[in-house]
Write an enzyme that holds these catalytic residues in place. Structure first.
Site, PDB file in Angstrom:
ATOM      1  N   TYR A 235       0.813  -1.215   0.000  1.00  0.00           N
ATOM      2  CA  TYR A 235       0.000   0.000   0.000  1.00  0.00           C
ATOM      3  C   TYR A 235       0.847   1.266   0.000  1.00  0.00           C
ATOM      4  O   TYR A 235       0.301   2.373   0.014  1.00  0.00           O
ATOM      5  CB  TYR A 235      -0.948   0.008   1.204  1.00  0.00           C
ATOM      6  CG  TYR A 235      -2.070  -0.999   1.115  1.00  0.00           C
ATOM      7  CD1 TYR A 235      -1.853  -2.266   0.576  1.00  0.00           C
ATOM      8  CD2 TYR A 235      -3.344  -0.706   1.562  1.00  0.00           C
ATOM      9  CE1 TYR A 235      -2.876  -3.196   0.501  1.00  0.00           C
ATOM     10  CE2 TYR A 235      -4.369  -1.630   1.489  1.00  0.00           C
ATOM     11  CZ  TYR A 235      -4.133  -2.872   0.961  1.00  0.00           C
ATOM     12  OH  TYR A 235      -5.148  -3.791   0.894  1.00  0.00           O
TER      13      TYR A 235
ATOM     14  N   LYS B 297       3.038 -14.195   6.178  1.00  0.00           N
ATOM     15  CA  LYS B 297       3.323 -15.307   5.263  1.00  0.00           C
ATOM     16  C   LYS B 297       4.842 -15.459   5.188  1.00  0.00           C
ATOM     17  O   LYS B 297       5.448 -15.318   4.125  1.00  0.00           O
ATOM     18  CB  LYS B 297       2.720 -15.002   3.887  1.00  0.00           C
ATOM     19  CG  LYS B 297       2.782 -16.141   2.883  1.00  0.00           C
ATOM     20  CD  LYS B 297       1.687 -17.165   3.031  1.00  0.00           C
ATOM     21  CE  LYS B 297       1.943 -18.400   2.197  1.00  0.00           C
ATOM     22  NZ  LYS B 297       0.924 -19.443   2.363  1.00  0.00           N
TER      23      LYS B 297
ATOM     24  N   ASP C 287      -2.889 -17.442   5.336  1.00  0.00           N
ATOM     25  CA  ASP C 287      -3.996 -18.156   4.691  1.00  0.00           C
ATOM     26  C   ASP C 287      -4.737 -19.029   5.703  1.00  0.00           C
ATOM     27  O   ASP C 287      -5.960 -19.056   5.732  1.00  0.00           O
ATOM     28  CB  ASP C 287      -3.521 -18.965   3.461  1.00  0.00           C
ATOM     29  CG  ASP C 287      -2.236 -19.708   3.698  1.00  0.00           C
ATOM     30  OD1 ASP C 287      -1.356 -19.185   4.407  1.00  0.00           O
ATOM     31  OD2 ASP C 287      -2.074 -20.817   3.180  1.00  0.00           O
TER      32      ASP C 287
ATOM     33  N   ASP D  90      -6.101  -5.517   6.131  1.00  0.00           N
ATOM     34  CA  ASP D  90      -7.243  -5.011   5.375  1.00  0.00           C
ATOM     35  C   ASP D  90      -8.240  -6.146   5.126  1.00  0.00           C
ATOM     36  O   ASP D  90      -9.446  -6.023   5.384  1.00  0.00           O
ATOM     37  CB  ASP D  90      -6.718  -4.446   4.047  1.00  0.00           C
ATOM     38  CG  ASP D  90      -7.769  -3.670   3.269  1.00  0.00           C
ATOM     39  OD1 ASP D  90      -8.874  -3.467   3.802  1.00  0.00           O
ATOM     40  OD2 ASP D  90      -7.486  -3.277   2.128  1.00  0.00           O
TER      41      ASP D  90
ATOM     42  N   ASP E 168     -12.165  -6.880   7.079  1.00  0.00           N
ATOM     43  CA  ASP E 168     -13.451  -7.041   6.402  1.00  0.00           C
ATOM     44  C   ASP E 168     -14.072  -8.398   6.692  1.00  0.00           C
ATOM     45  O   ASP E 168     -15.292  -8.511   6.839  1.00  0.00           O
ATOM     46  CB  ASP E 168     -13.275  -6.859   4.886  1.00  0.00           C
ATOM     47  CG  ASP E 168     -13.445  -5.402   4.491  1.00  0.00           C
ATOM     48  OD1 ASP E 168     -13.099  -4.536   5.313  1.00  0.00           O
ATOM     49  OD2 ASP E 168     -13.919  -5.125   3.382  1.00  0.00           O
TER      50      ASP E 168
END
Lengths: 495, 495
Positions: B143, B190, B223, B247, B251
């Protein structure tokens, strides 16, 4: 049928007789048990397969081979380019490389398919009626493994998205949807933030979609899409995503449908393909005749479709569904409901074999068929490309004063390239920075051609030479190009 | 109390009288309604606040200001550094920048907090008993907005993870957990794939964890973590993640707990902080007295805690919970259950105001308190840094033959730097590439110092000069460094 490596003689004989030879890695933990279950079922179904077994996984790792796979395996894989693979145990400790990543990257397996369906009302699920497939790009993105630390404070990983890599996975997704009666593809990206990389992925998707007017399409921002997939997986049909997002989405889909132990997966390349269960090797229950072989059976079903044996694939799939309908449950999916009985791996396998030729009576059947071949559009890309500037990255640990650095660089710039701005972590700090901006030791200094003209590589070298001679620590460069007159680079925040 | 910009006189007076002035963006769509609801509740609760309203959002965008916020707003924000913000409508079409991203980046709001809790049994949810907070790093990662297209086929985005940026967010997470009775922090990365960038994030997490022995910690692969959060959010307490993962997780958490309309959010910087609802501006229901103001009320509660008014915060929060217990429901959460009544925005606000001072009888209460100040450890980083090579990236569109490119580069290399390997999308193609590897027009050529010695910037320039003179299209460079004798760069797949 043999599950050991065959002699050259037997191989040739089998090829003559029209059977297909499959490379097989039985895997670790529960791998051998569930592999044997699959081999029994395939034999009983008359699949006409032979297996060339490859020793790979824990034993190979512990013998000192950090890839987990012996060098001679690649020869076998190229000779018998369809691989069925059980789960692998990667030993703890650093230095061991993921066998999956190695196989995918070495053999160019660009597409990862992860179906996720529910078996309601027979297997309990929070999301009845889910039946989707996630198509994940498998080679690019931050998984290309290109990372650098170039200052004391800052590390960097390259996220790579390419036009042909994207075209391949997008075409695969459409061909898959078309051949398998799927109605809709949802593409998930974050192109409101990553306008160039994720923007490219979504553009290619929209472009190729025009060739498949019969397939409905939509694009979704990944955070919203992941949330919807977690909460209402029923609304999705085919979901397409770049590598990292696809990785996350695949695990969410498997977990929320409650089907981790029931999901197969395929990894498809131009000439080679790998089929596997998505679950791990579960060493704690290994050898106890407890494991659920369904995921590897599903992988074998995908494999049968891939090698053109769709009829056998449907026969096996139907028998599995019928065994579930008839109440057979391995321990992981047994909840004690009426008319169900808990069975071990072998008995579950027997129940499936007994039902070969029978169809399910309740569960919906979707006949599988092989996607059409992915053919990239032969393009000669005629975009014009013009060098218009360069981002030069500096390491400056002491004296973190943007004004000072800016003034120094302006003095060094010449009549060809002028300093446009300096950013720190993407935020403009010169000219006219904000006092709140936190400063690391990593400075991106953008130089652009004066009067918007184009420049040469040598002019960049001359500038670099000045900076270095002045004692600045140049750590990296990124050239700035225009393609067909449009900037191929993002602006700094505040630029 | 006034919701318009005050005169300088009234500002001074208020400061003297001990009230606090809050910057306010009412927002678009339902923004004004829910903002007015919040203002009424805060006044009734005796919060002692005044508001300096800033015009920002749709109107400003459409007036031609692509940032959506007028230049003079920054002055107001610096004078009154606490901002309460309603949802914004970003007009369709390209060129408009996200107001949130602009505010976060300009003001250095490094921490994004997203609580997600359920209100069972009063508000229906698939996941009763969830009560977690996601702490998301807000400035770095992909970002940072640094993207380049440098060949016809390949685009790239830099994923940036820094030591001090990570230290700030990690310390914030621990201070938040400590002050708010949270027991455990789960860090999601990750780092099995991105060993340098995500590896750094997780290392800093583990290092700082040692200073907080009372807080339990765990690290999870994103994941798997996202899947668990989607399916069993109850198991999480505080979740910490870099920007992109955070992010997505935020959500998912809001969606699966069914609380998108009930979630507040805070964005915290060293001196400035912004509080907002997580939902959008919902223009379709604007002005109809339908909207649920809870999310913005929750944001205001977080704001009250932040400015040291925890008692008022708890009073407001308790009144909201009690109104839910007493059956008041806006349309979005009304399901027609016994003893509930559907009310509009104003009536719902009235119900809350009537209950100020009352406590909930069933719903669990968690008293909020402000986290301790984040102070970065004063470090002088004494890591040695040594230049040992360079990755030079070439654009070669025609003649994609790794052997040819390799041989050509080997001839150009000198006695100082030798060609180690060439990769294409991270996969080694020279020497000893694999025939299956798909080749783009983007070649990463690694040159390293002969005999493992270190090199100088000038030696890299000399090499670049040779390549350019030979007609090669150098598009970018990444220097290779060792820190304390250890490589600060990843190996190529197959290297």
């Amino acid at each position: 049928m043999s599950s050991t490596v065959m002699s050259e003689k037997s191989k040739s004989e089998n090829l003559v007789e029209g059977t297909t030879t499959i490379s097989l890695i039985k895997g670790d933990g529960i791998g051998p048990e569930i592999s044997n279950s699959v081999i029994r079922i395939l034999e009983a179904a008359g699949a006409g397969l032979q297996f060339a077994e490859i020793e790979a996984g824990e034993k190979v790792y512990l013998s000192g081979k950090t890839s987990g796979i012996p060098d001679n395996a690649w020869e076998t894989l190229r000779k018998y380019p369809i691989l069925l693979k059980g789960p692998i145990t990667t030993p703890r400790g650093s230095g061991y490389k993921s066998l999956n990543v190695t196989i995918r990257k070495t053999l160019g397996l660009y597409a990862n398919l992860r179906p996720a369906r529910t078996y309601d009302p027979f297997v309990k699920t929070k999301h009845p009626g889910t039946d989707m497939v996630i198509v994940r790009e498998n080679e690019e993105d931050t998984y290309a493994g290109i990372e650098h630390r170039q200052t004391r404070e800052v590390t960097q990983c390259l996220k790579i998205i390419t036009q042909p890599g994207t075209e391949k996975i997008v075409r695969y997704a459409f061909e898959f949807a078309k051949s398998n009666g799927r109605k809709k593809i949802t593409c998930m990206v974050k192109d409101n933030i990553m306008k160039i990389t994720d923007g490219l992925f979504n553009e290619v998707f929209k472009e190729i979609a025009k060739e498949y007017p019969e397939i409905e399409t939509e694009s979704m921002i990944i955070d919203i899409g992941a949330a919807l997939l977690a909460n209402k997986p029923q609304r999705f049909d085919v979901v397409l995503a770049p590598n990292l997002y696809g990785d996350i989405l695949s695990d969410i889909a498997a977990e929320v449908t409650g089907s981790v132990g029931m999901c197969g997966s395929s990894n498809i390349g131009d000439s080679i393909a790998m089929f596997e269960a998505v679950h791990g090797s579960a060493p704690d229950i290994a050898g106890k005749d407890i494991a659920n072989p369904t995921a590897l059976i599903k992988a074998a079903v995908m494999m049968l479709v891939h090698i053109g044996k769709a009829e056998i694939a449907n026969k096996v799939r139907n028998a599995v569904l019928r065994a579930l309908e008839d109440g057979y449950r391995t321990a992981d999916i047994y909840t004690g409901e009426p008319n169900t009985h808990k069975v071990g791996t072998i008995a579950f396998t027997d129940a499936i074999i007994e039902r070969l030729g029978k169809n399910p009576e309740v569960l919906e059947v979707r006949n599988f068929s092989k996607p059409g071949k992915v053919v990239l559009k032969p393009v000669t890309n005629l975009d014009t490309k013009e060098l218009v500037g360069v981002d030069i990255f500096l390491d400056q640990y002491e004296n973190r004063d943007p004004e000072m650095i800016g003034k120094r660089l302006e003095k060094l710039a010449d009549r060809i390239l002028k300093l446009k701005m300096i950013t720190n972590r993407g935020v403009k700090v010169y000219p006219e920075g904000q006092p709140e901006t936190f400063l690391t030791d990593h400075w991106r200094c953008r130089f652009v051609a004066i009067q918007g003209s184009s420049i040469t590589h040598n002019q960049i070298l001359a500038l670099l030479n000045k900076l270095i001679t002045d004692g600045l620590d140049v750590i990296k460069t990124e050239n700035l190009y225009e393609f067909n007159g449009k900037p191929g680079y993002s602006l700094g925040q505040g630029e």
